[in-house]
Motif scaffolding. Structure first.
Motif, PDB file in Angstrom:
ATOM      1  N   MET A   1       0.823  -1.207   0.000  1.00  0.00           N
ATOM      2  CA  MET A   1       0.000   0.000   0.000  1.00  0.00           C
ATOM      3  C   MET A   1       0.859   1.260   0.000  1.00  0.00           C
ATOM      4  SD  MET A   1      -3.093  -1.251   2.484  1.00  0.00           S
ATOM      5  CE  MET A   1      -4.020   0.252   2.409  1.00  0.00           C
ATOM      6  N   LYS A   2       1.977   1.247   0.722  1.00  0.00           N
ATOM      7  CA  LYS A   2       2.888   2.399   0.707  1.00  0.00           C
ATOM      8  C   LYS A   2       3.444   2.623  -0.684  1.00  0.00           C
ATOM      9  CE  LYS A   2       4.728   2.737   5.384  1.00  0.00           C
ATOM     10  NZ  LYS A   2       5.928   2.568   6.198  1.00  0.00           N
ATOM     11  N   ASP A   3       3.844   1.537  -1.336  1.00  0.00           N
ATOM     12  CA  ASP A   3       4.375   1.639  -2.698  1.00  0.00           C
ATOM     13  C   ASP A   3       3.314   2.197  -3.646  1.00  0.00           C
ATOM     14  OD1 ASP A   3       6.766   0.593  -1.833  1.00  0.00           O
ATOM     15  OD2 ASP A   3       6.350  -1.441  -2.546  1.00  0.00           O
ATOM     16  N   MET A   4       2.069   1.723  -3.498  1.00  0.00           N
ATOM     17  CA  MET A   4       0.982   2.211  -4.353  1.00  0.00           C
ATOM     18  C   MET A   4       0.734   3.699  -4.109  1.00  0.00           C
ATOM     19  SD  MET A   4      -1.671  -1.028  -4.187  1.00  0.00           S
ATOM     20  CE  MET A   4      -3.032   0.038  -4.512  1.00  0.00           C
ATOM     21  N   ALA A   5       0.730   4.111  -2.851  1.00  0.00           N
ATOM     22  CA  ALA A   5       0.467   5.513  -2.524  1.00  0.00           C
ATOM     23  C   ALA A   5       1.565   6.412  -3.077  1.00  0.00           C
ATOM     24  CB  ALA A   5       0.349   5.692  -1.014  1.00  0.00           C
ATOM     25  N   SER A   6       2.798   5.995  -2.943  1.00  0.00           N
ATOM     26  CA  SER A   6       3.892   6.822  -3.468  1.00  0.00           C
ATOM     27  C   SER A   6       3.848   6.866  -4.994  1.00  0.00           C
ATOM     28  CB  SER A   6       5.247   6.320  -2.975  1.00  0.00           C
ATOM     29  OG  SER A   6       5.516   5.029  -3.465  1.00  0.00           O
ATOM     30  N   SER A   7       3.479   5.759  -5.641  1.00  0.00           N
ATOM     31  CA  SER A   7       3.355   5.752  -7.096  1.00  0.00           C
ATOM     32  C   SER A   7       2.226   6.662  -7.553  1.00  0.00           C
ATOM     33  CB  SER A   7       3.095   4.336  -7.617  1.00  0.00           C
ATOM     34  OG  SER A   7       4.212   3.512  -7.383  1.00  0.00           O
ATOM     35  N   LEU A   8       1.092   6.619  -6.868  1.00  0.00           N
ATOM     36  CA  LEU A   8      -0.029   7.489  -7.207  1.00  0.00           C
ATOM     37  C   LEU A   8       0.343   8.964  -7.034  1.00  0.00           C
ATOM     38  CD1 LEU A   8      -3.097   5.615  -5.695  1.00  0.00           C
ATOM     39  CD2 LEU A   8      -2.709   6.163  -8.093  1.00  0.00           C
TER      40      LEU A   8
ATOM     41  N   ILE B   1       2.661   9.960  -9.921  1.00  0.00           N
ATOM     42  CA  ILE B   1       1.919  10.093 -11.181  1.00  0.00           C
ATOM     43  C   ILE B   1       1.061  11.364 -11.159  1.00  0.00           C
ATOM     44  CG2 ILE B   1       0.075   9.067 -12.579  1.00  0.00           C
ATOM     45  CD1 ILE B   1       1.203   6.305 -11.677  1.00  0.00           C
ATOM     46  N   GLU B   2       0.402  11.622 -10.033  1.00  0.00           N
ATOM     47  CA  GLU B   2      -0.439  12.815  -9.919  1.00  0.00           C
ATOM     48  C   GLU B   2       0.394  14.087 -10.092  1.00  0.00           C
ATOM     49  OE1 GLU B   2      -3.864  14.485  -6.891  1.00  0.00           O
ATOM     50  OE2 GLU B   2      -2.206  13.322  -6.056  1.00  0.00           O
ATOM     51  N   ARG B   3       1.558  14.140  -9.452  1.00  0.00           N
ATOM     52  CA  ARG B   3       2.445  15.303  -9.604  1.00  0.00           C
ATOM     53  C   ARG B   3       2.863  15.485 -11.053  1.00  0.00           C
ATOM     54  NH1 ARG B   3       5.555  13.817  -5.040  1.00  0.00           N
ATOM     55  NH2 ARG B   3       7.008  12.904  -6.502  1.00  0.00           N
ATOM     56  N   HIS B   4       3.183  14.389 -11.708  1.00  0.00           N
ATOM     57  CA  HIS B   4       3.619  14.435 -13.105  1.00  0.00           C
ATOM     58  C   HIS B   4       2.499  14.963 -14.003  1.00  0.00           C
ATOM     59  CE1 HIS B   4       5.825  13.413 -16.701  1.00  0.00           C
ATOM     60  NE2 HIS B   4       4.751  12.760 -17.157  1.00  0.00           N
TER      61      HIS B   4
END
Length: 159
Positions: A27-34, A37-40
């Motif tokens: 879940m931490k990995d998913m949150a950091s990936s999201l 991506i959102e910042r990008h």
């Protein structure tokens, strides 16, 4: 056939604890990936950092921040003003003092209150600040009129 297909409590607890740790990590990995991506996406398409819904729901707060006033007096000035107010308070000019306090801006009242050692829960209103300062004026007036009605021990006659 002596093999036990069921785990004992300790083994089951370890397995479940490990499974929870794995899920947390995923879940931490998913949150950091999201977030990445959102910042990008926001940078790529020029979207402002805050969404439009948060701007609409909090216009009052934004306006308050843009018109934020700064104190125009120093702590030394605050103490000098308090001394002037206390002289007038002693001369029974209560209405004049209350009017003078009401004319001051809130940041200046906060500086005076801070120098007088007043504390408040949260963000005090102008009325609360004025009442606190007037309370200190009353205390000062009462303390300056304090007369010791008991005789000192050195003056007490011994039988």
């Amino acid at each position: 056939m002596s093999e036990n297909f069921f785990r004992d409590k300790e083994e089951e607890l370890q397995r479940l604890t490990q499974e929870i740790a794995d899920l947390k990590s995923t879940m931490k990995d998913m949150a950091s990936s999201l977030t990445r991506i959102e910042r990008h996406v926001k940078r790529s398409f020029g979207i402002p950092p805050k969404s439009q819904s948060s701007v609409v729901s909090k216009p009052r707060q934004r306006n308050a921040e843009s018109t934020k006033e700064e104190a125009t007096i120093t702590p030394e000035d605050a103490l000098r003003i308090f001394d002037e107010l206390s002289e007038d308070w002693g001369n029974q000019k209560h209405g004049l003092i209350e009017g003078r306090l009401q004319e001051m801006i809130v940041p200046n009242l906060k500086v005076i209150a801070h120098e007088l050692g007043l504390t408040f829960k949260g963000k005090p209103s102008k009325k609360v600040l004025c009442e606190g300062i007037i309370g200190r004026l009353n205390e000062r007036a009462m303390l300056s009129r304090n007369i010791n009605i008991t005789s000192p021990i050195s003056e007490v006659k011994k039988d």
